[in-house]
Design a protein around this motif. Structure first.
Motif, PDB file in Angstrom:
ATOM      1  N   GLU A  84      33.225   1.474 -23.122  1.00  0.00           N
ATOM      2  CA  GLU A  84      32.386   0.644 -22.262  1.00  0.00           C
ATOM      3  C   GLU A  84      30.944   0.818 -22.706  1.00  0.00           C
ATOM      4  OE1 GLU A  84      30.700   1.105 -17.763  1.00  0.00           O
ATOM      5  OE2 GLU A  84      32.887   1.166 -17.976  1.00  0.00           O
ATOM      6  N   LEU A  86      27.291   0.109 -21.477  1.00  0.00           N
ATOM      7  CA  LEU A  86      26.582  -0.211 -20.240  1.00  0.00           C
ATOM      8  C   LEU A  86      25.086  -0.296 -20.527  1.00  0.00           C
ATOM      9  CD1 LEU A  86      26.991  -0.647 -17.165  1.00  0.00           C
ATOM     10  CD2 LEU A  86      26.456   1.767 -16.870  1.00  0.00           C
ATOM     11  N   LYS A  96      27.848  -4.875 -18.379  1.00  0.00           N
ATOM     12  CA  LYS A  96      28.918  -4.069 -18.979  1.00  0.00           C
ATOM     13  C   LYS A  96      29.679  -4.862 -20.032  1.00  0.00           C
ATOM     14  CE  LYS A  96      32.623  -3.049 -16.543  1.00  0.00           C
ATOM     15  NZ  LYS A  96      33.572  -2.421 -15.590  1.00  0.00           N
ATOM     16  N   LYS A 137      29.894  -6.403 -12.182  1.00  0.00           N
ATOM     17  CA  LYS A 137      30.626  -5.155 -12.370  1.00  0.00           C
ATOM     18  C   LYS A 137      31.859  -5.372 -13.247  1.00  0.00           C
ATOM     19  CE  LYS A 137      29.152  -3.217  -7.920  1.00  0.00           C
ATOM     20  NZ  LYS A 137      29.584  -2.703  -6.605  1.00  0.00           N
ATOM     21  N   ASP A 139      33.956  -6.996 -16.681  1.00  0.00           N
ATOM     22  CA  ASP A 139      33.714  -6.946 -18.124  1.00  0.00           C
ATOM     23  C   ASP A 139      33.155  -8.292 -18.570  1.00  0.00           C
ATOM     24  OD1 ASP A 139      34.994  -4.540 -17.771  1.00  0.00           O
ATOM     25  OD2 ASP A 139      36.940  -5.291 -18.464  1.00  0.00           O
TER      26      ASP A 139
END
Length: 234
Positions: A84, A86, A96, A137, A139
């Motif tokens: 991930e 961020l 993200k 929040k 993907d």
């Protein structure tokens, strides 16, 4: 005991031979979008320095860098994993990105493989009140390996779905900003008449839409002198 040690040694050697040591380089740029809202919408786009870029695997931060003065950054992603990425900045909505470096064939990974993915710029912006940003929040982008061409690229099916959702979210922001600016325009028209109570109510309503904005706050300060005629000269 000797044969057990020899077996372990051979297994380790075998694993090291098959391990892929290449890394995927992600290149991108972080931009800050800000709005000056009065009776109209003015957008300002600037490169964002010192945005945080964290590389996370299984919930653990394994690397963190900061964007340069021009907003650019480059980060290396290890092979054979799901990560991930961020991107965040104080008071802004984080973004993200999911990156998979799995499924690269051994013959590709062993052949001086140096993949690079030039990711589209990442936008940072402050949230508006009353808008649900839970979508962010999810993907937003999924990057993975494509055997055809031996390249890394975004998952188009995910990209199309997220584009539609993000367009709807941006429309909510546009609607809010347009309503805010209209209230200010109507307030200015009332102030010019002058209809002081109406102007006051319109500016106050604008501040309920987007609190602490400078324009209606500035205009409310004029209400005290609204409609007061200058003293006559005798």
């Amino acid at each position: 005991m000797y044969f057990q040690r020899l077996l372990v040694f051979c297994l380790l050697c075998s694993n090291s031979l098959w391990a892929q040591n290449w890394q995927l380089e992600i290149r991108s740029k972080v931009e800050l979008w800000t709005w000056k809202l009065s009776t109209q919408i003015e957008k300002n786009v600037t490169p964002l320095e010192k945005a945080s870029i964290k590389l996370i695997k299984s919930g653990v931060v394994i690397k963190e860098i900061r964007s340069a003065a021009d907003g650019t950054f480059s980060i290396l992603i290890p092979a054979n994993g799901i990560f991930e990425l961020l991107v965040s900045f104080p008071k802004c909505n984080p973004k993200k990105i999911i990156i998979s470096t799995q499924d690269v064939p051994n013959d590709v990974g062993e052949n001086n493989f140096k993949p690079v993915y030039p990711m589209k710029g990442v936008i940072m912006a402050k949230p508006f009140p009353g808008i649900d940003y839970s979508l962010l929040k999810e993907d937003l982008v999924k990057v993975k390996y494509f055997e055809k061409g031996s390249v890394f690229d975004k998952d188009e099916s995910n990209a199309e779905l997220m584009f539609e959702k993000l367009a709807a979210l941006r429309q909510q922001e546009d609607d809010l900003m347009n309503a805010f600016c209209k209230l200010n325009r109507d307030g200015d028209a009332a102030l010019a008449i002058p209809d002081c109570p109406l102007a006051k109510s319109l500016y106050e309503k604008a501040l309920k839409y987007i609190p602490n904005e400078w324009y209606p706050t500035q205009q409310l300060k004029k209400i005290g002198a609204c409609g007061i005629a200058a003293p006559s000269k005798t």
